[in-house]
Design an enzyme around this catalytic site. Structure first.
Site, PDB file in Angstrom:
ATOM      1  N   CYS A 287       0.479  -1.056   0.130  1.00  0.00           N
ATOM      2  CA  CYS A 287      -0.042  -0.034  -0.012  1.00  0.00           C
ATOM      3  C   CYS A 287       0.897   1.247  -0.054  1.00  0.00           C
ATOM      4  CB  CYS A 287      -0.719  -0.081   1.240  1.00  0.00           C
ATOM      5  SG  CYS A 287      -2.031  -1.276   1.290  1.00  0.00           S
ATOM      6  N   ALA A 288       1.434   1.525  -1.108  1.00  0.00           N
ATOM      7  CA  ALA A 288       2.591   2.220  -1.179  1.00  0.00           C
ATOM      8  C   ALA A 288       2.493   3.994  -1.603  1.00  0.00           C
ATOM      9  CB  ALA A 288       3.554   1.838  -2.295  1.00  0.00           C
ATOM     10  N   ALA A 289       1.295   4.316  -2.053  1.00  0.00           N
ATOM     11  CA  ALA A 289       1.198   5.719  -2.154  1.00  0.00           C
ATOM     12  C   ALA A 289       0.909   6.726  -1.014  1.00  0.00           C
ATOM     13  CB  ALA A 289      -0.130   5.895  -3.132  1.00  0.00           C
ATOM     14  N   PRO A 290       1.608   7.670  -0.702  1.00  0.00           N
ATOM     15  CA  PRO A 290       2.403   8.427  -1.792  1.00  0.00           C
ATOM     16  C   PRO A 290       3.769   8.257  -1.713  1.00  0.00           C
ATOM     17  CG  PRO A 290       1.790   9.928   0.071  1.00  0.00           C
ATOM     18  CD  PRO A 290       1.218   8.617   0.313  1.00  0.00           C
ATOM     19  N   LYS A 293       7.430   5.659   2.851  1.00  0.00           N
ATOM     20  CA  LYS A 293       7.910   4.639   3.280  1.00  0.00           C
ATOM     21  C   LYS A 293       8.710   3.904   2.056  1.00  0.00           C
ATOM     22  CE  LYS A 293       4.630   4.232   7.027  1.00  0.00           C
ATOM     23  NZ  LYS A 293       3.843   5.185   6.140  1.00  0.00           N
ATOM     24  N   ASP A 314      -0.348   0.025  -5.451  1.00  0.00           N
ATOM     25  CA  ASP A 314      -1.460   0.758  -4.812  1.00  0.00           C
ATOM     26  C   ASP A 314      -2.881   0.500  -5.759  1.00  0.00           C
ATOM     27  OD1 ASP A 314      -1.386   3.040  -2.106  1.00  0.00           O
ATOM     28  OD2 ASP A 314      -3.091   3.408  -3.693  1.00  0.00           O
ATOM     29  N   ASP A 362       1.651  -1.464   4.887  1.00  0.00           N
ATOM     30  CA  ASP A 362       1.256  -0.128   5.680  1.00  0.00           C
ATOM     31  C   ASP A 362      -0.356   0.170   5.258  1.00  0.00           C
ATOM     32  OD1 ASP A 362       1.706   2.139   7.299  1.00  0.00           O
ATOM     33  OD2 ASP A 362       2.077   3.345   5.327  1.00  0.00           O
ATOM     34  N   CYS A 415      -1.188   3.932  11.186  1.00  0.00           N
ATOM     35  CA  CYS A 415      -1.067   5.049  12.026  1.00  0.00           C
ATOM     36  C   CYS A 415      -1.979   5.160  12.819  1.00  0.00           C
ATOM     37  CB  CYS A 415      -0.838   6.272  10.997  1.00  0.00           C
ATOM     38  SG  CYS A 415      -1.949   6.642   9.736  1.00  0.00           S
TER      39      CYS A 415
HETATM   40  C1  LIG Z   1      -1.536   4.397   4.853  1.00  0.00           C
HETATM   41  S1  LIG Z   1      -1.801   4.766   2.963  1.00  0.00           S
HETATM   42  C2  LIG Z   1      -0.164   4.268   2.731  1.00  0.00           C
HETATM   43  C3  LIG Z   1       1.095   5.470   2.864  1.00  0.00           C
HETATM   44  C4  LIG Z   1       2.478   5.131   2.208  1.00  0.00           C
HETATM   45  N1  LIG Z   1       2.860   3.822   2.590  1.00  0.00           N
HETATM   46  C5  LIG Z   1       3.358   5.827   2.752  1.00  0.00           C
HETATM   47  O1  LIG Z   1       4.158   5.818   3.650  1.00  0.00           O
HETATM   48  O2  LIG Z   1       3.622   7.112   2.005  1.00  0.00           O
HETATM   49  C6  LIG Z   1      -2.651   3.375   2.489  1.00  0.00           C
HETATM   50  C7  LIG Z   1      -2.581   3.213   1.049  1.00  0.00           C
HETATM   51  O3  LIG Z   1      -3.354   2.171   0.887  1.00  0.00           O
HETATM   52  C8  LIG Z   1      -3.871   2.145  -0.524  1.00  0.00           C
HETATM   53  N2  LIG Z   1      -4.986   1.192  -0.654  1.00  0.00           N
HETATM   54  C9  LIG Z   1      -6.100   0.997  -0.051  1.00  0.00           C
HETATM   55  N3  LIG Z   1      -6.834  -0.075  -0.299  1.00  0.00           N
HETATM   56  C10 LIG Z   1      -5.852  -0.816  -0.983  1.00  0.00           C
HETATM   57  C11 LIG Z   1      -5.967  -2.116  -1.842  1.00  0.00           C
HETATM   58  N4  LIG Z   1      -6.984  -2.983  -1.614  1.00  0.00           N
HETATM   59  N5  LIG Z   1      -5.050  -2.417  -2.519  1.00  0.00           N
HETATM   60  C12 LIG Z   1      -3.831  -1.556  -2.644  1.00  0.00           C
HETATM   61  N6  LIG Z   1      -3.558  -0.509  -2.168  1.00  0.00           N
HETATM   62  C13 LIG Z   1      -4.584  -0.001  -1.235  1.00  0.00           C
HETATM   63  C14 LIG Z   1      -4.526   3.854  -0.492  1.00  0.00           C
HETATM   64  O4  LIG Z   1      -4.747   3.899  -1.966  1.00  0.00           O
HETATM   65  C15 LIG Z   1      -3.311   4.331   0.090  1.00  0.00           C
HETATM   66  O5  LIG Z   1      -2.544   5.010  -0.525  1.00  0.00           O
END
Ligand SMILES: C[S@@+](CC[C@H](N)C(=O)[O-])C[C@H]1O[C@@H](n2cnc3c(N)ncnc32)[C@H](O)[C@@H]1O
Length: 476
Positions: A287-290, A293, A314, A362, A415
């Protein structure tokens, strides 16, 4: 005393800029702030949504100060203003109610002269197309000004201590369910936590070690008279005074990124969980965006390996595009060791046939550990959301587990400070997933929990964060 609303005169088109001179610029800012707040409290939008979709409403430092400040104290301000109104505001005049809250915020929490706050709020009635409301806005804000002065006198006379005032104010700024949950899960600390949630978050930087030596960048900051504190990580520093990130030395050259210390612990922890003999690890950030990490992890891997493979997944294309832009500034997006994939990590085929030595999950969560950074969370989050987040978190864990090599490790993070999204998720996962074993973690900040590690925002330097380590037992 209370005040009632009476509609008089003709409404002007609020969008029309005709007749609005420079003097009214700040009145227009107020109008835009009112729209942003209305979208949060009535439309369920987040401040992040406003940034992405209505950037003109949050364009200047004044917009941001008013939106963040009013959202932080929304609940108590709402109570004070409502008490002064004879009749509840009509739905169609909720913009005026927001206008009063913004003025009330400034009167109570900023050092700006009250006559200026009241004048600008009154002028904003015209920009909102509701000149008939000038009298009531003036009267309510004057009443609030007197209340603020009286409260200051009481505290100067020692009738209420600053600490008592801070606790009472912070408590009033949390919804009941959130206060109750904090009291149950943190009986000894809930008061410290509500006070921490009302403070401004520190500005923490990550020096991009793929571009510059930390010592060299720190020297640049000193040359520019930017003071900071060191932390337990060499590339992580906390600015004494937050500033616009773009004004930092070598920002456009990508030598530095803004990232909370708790979040920076993810990469360090995952690095310690990699099998020691591994030469070319293949790692998934699920779950990489933005990319906070992700890029930190890339920088840490870069320091230790020549040929690591890092996959960023993501399910939101727009967020992944933003990630690429951030990665370009940091000099990472064109690195062939880094691959970005847009897919749903709860689906079987999210990563094709790929298997990974380590996975960072994440997970999407309530963000309850970041309320001081995202004050809108206290207005938008409901207790039931924790259960729906937990369902998604478990789905993600179960699906991604199949993509982990035997002997591989998974680092789960949120978080959040609530056990529903943290230990309870890990407990449910381990009890139903054969071969999943908990790995004990230890960090320089925070404390151990039953199955993971918890950081709290009551420590000034960290957001609230949770980590849990898992390993896939061989032969299962
Ligand atoms: C907590 S944020 C991640 C923050 C990121 N790891 C960082 O450090 O910048 C959670 C992310 O999970 C993505 N997300 C939510 N559901 C998801 C899914 N089913 N598959 C992939 N990504 C998902 C969201 O779009 C969001 O970008």
């Amino acid at each position: 005393m209370s005040f009632s609303w009476q509609t008089k005169g003709t409404a002007r088109d609020p969008k029309s800029r005709v007749g609005i001179n420079k003097k009214n610029e700040s009145a227009r800012t107020r109008m835009e702030v009112c729209k942003a707040l209305k979208n949060i409290v009535e439309g369920g939008r987040t401040i992040d949504w406003i940034r992405a979709e209505k950037s003109e409403w949050i364009a200047t430092p004044l917009h941001r100060e008013l939106i963040y400040g009013t959202a932080r104290h929304y609940l108590s301000l709402q109570q004070s203003v409502t008490e002064l109104l004879k009749k509840p505001m009509r739905d169609k005049d909720s913009d005026l109610f927001q206008l009063l809250l913004v003025g009330a915020y400034q009167l109570k929490y900023t050092g700006i002269a009250s006559y200026a706050i009241i004048n600008e709020s009154v002028n904003a009635c015209v920009v909102l197309g509701k000149p008939w409301a000038k009298g009531v806005v003036n009267a309510v804000l004057r009443q609030l000004q007197r209340a603020a002065e009286t409260s200051q006198q009481h505290s100067a006379q020692g009738e209420t201590s600053a600490a008592e005032q801070a606790l009472a104010a912070a408590t009033a700024d949390h919804p009941e369910w959130l206060k109750d949950k904090l009291k149950i899960q943190y009986p000894a600390e809930w008061q410290t936590l509500v006070i921490a949630n009302n403070q401004r978050a520190p500005m923490t930087l990550r020096i991009n070690t793929a571009k510059v030596e930390p010592a060299f960048y720190k020297a640049k900051l000193r040359e520019n008279d930017i003071s900071f504190s060191e932390t337990s990580m060499i590339e992580t520093i906390i600015l004494d005074t937050p500033q616009n990130a773009e004004t930092l030395p070598s920002w456009s050259e990508g030598e530095v990124a803004v990232q909370d210390l708790s979040a920076q612990l993810a990469s360090h922890t995952l690095m310690t969980m990699l099998p020691p003999q591994i030469a070319e690890p293949s790692i998934l950030d699920a779950c990489a965006a933005p990319g906070g990490k992700l890029f930190h992890l890339h920088e840490r891997l870069n320091a230790r390996f020549k040929n690591h493979k890092l996959f960023a997944l993501d399910n939101k294309k727009k967020r992944l595009n933003e990630t690429k832009v951030i990665g370009s500034r940091l000099g990472h997006s064109d690195d062939p060791r880094l691959t970005m994939l847009c897919a749903d990590a709860t689906m079987d085929d999210c990563c094709g046939n790929l298997l990974f030595d380590a996975i960072l999950l994440d997970a999407p969560c309530s963000g309850s550990g970041t309320i001081r950074r995202n004050p809108d969370i206290r207005l938008l989050l409901k207790s039931g959301h924790l259960t729906s987040h937990q369902e998604v978190q478990l789905k993600l864990l179960h699906n991604l587990w199949r993509r982990l090599k035997e002997g591989g490790t998974l680092l789960y993070s949120t978080c959040s400070i609530f056990e529903e999204e943290n230990d309870h998720v890990i407990e449910k996962f381990i009890s139903t997933q054969a071969g999943a074993k908990s790995v004990a973690l230890s960090m320089k900040h925070g404390r151990t929990t039953l199955l993971g590690w918890q950081l709290l925002p009551s420590s000034r330097s960290t957001d609230g964060f949770y980590y849990a380590g898992l390993t896939k037992v061989k032969g299962t």
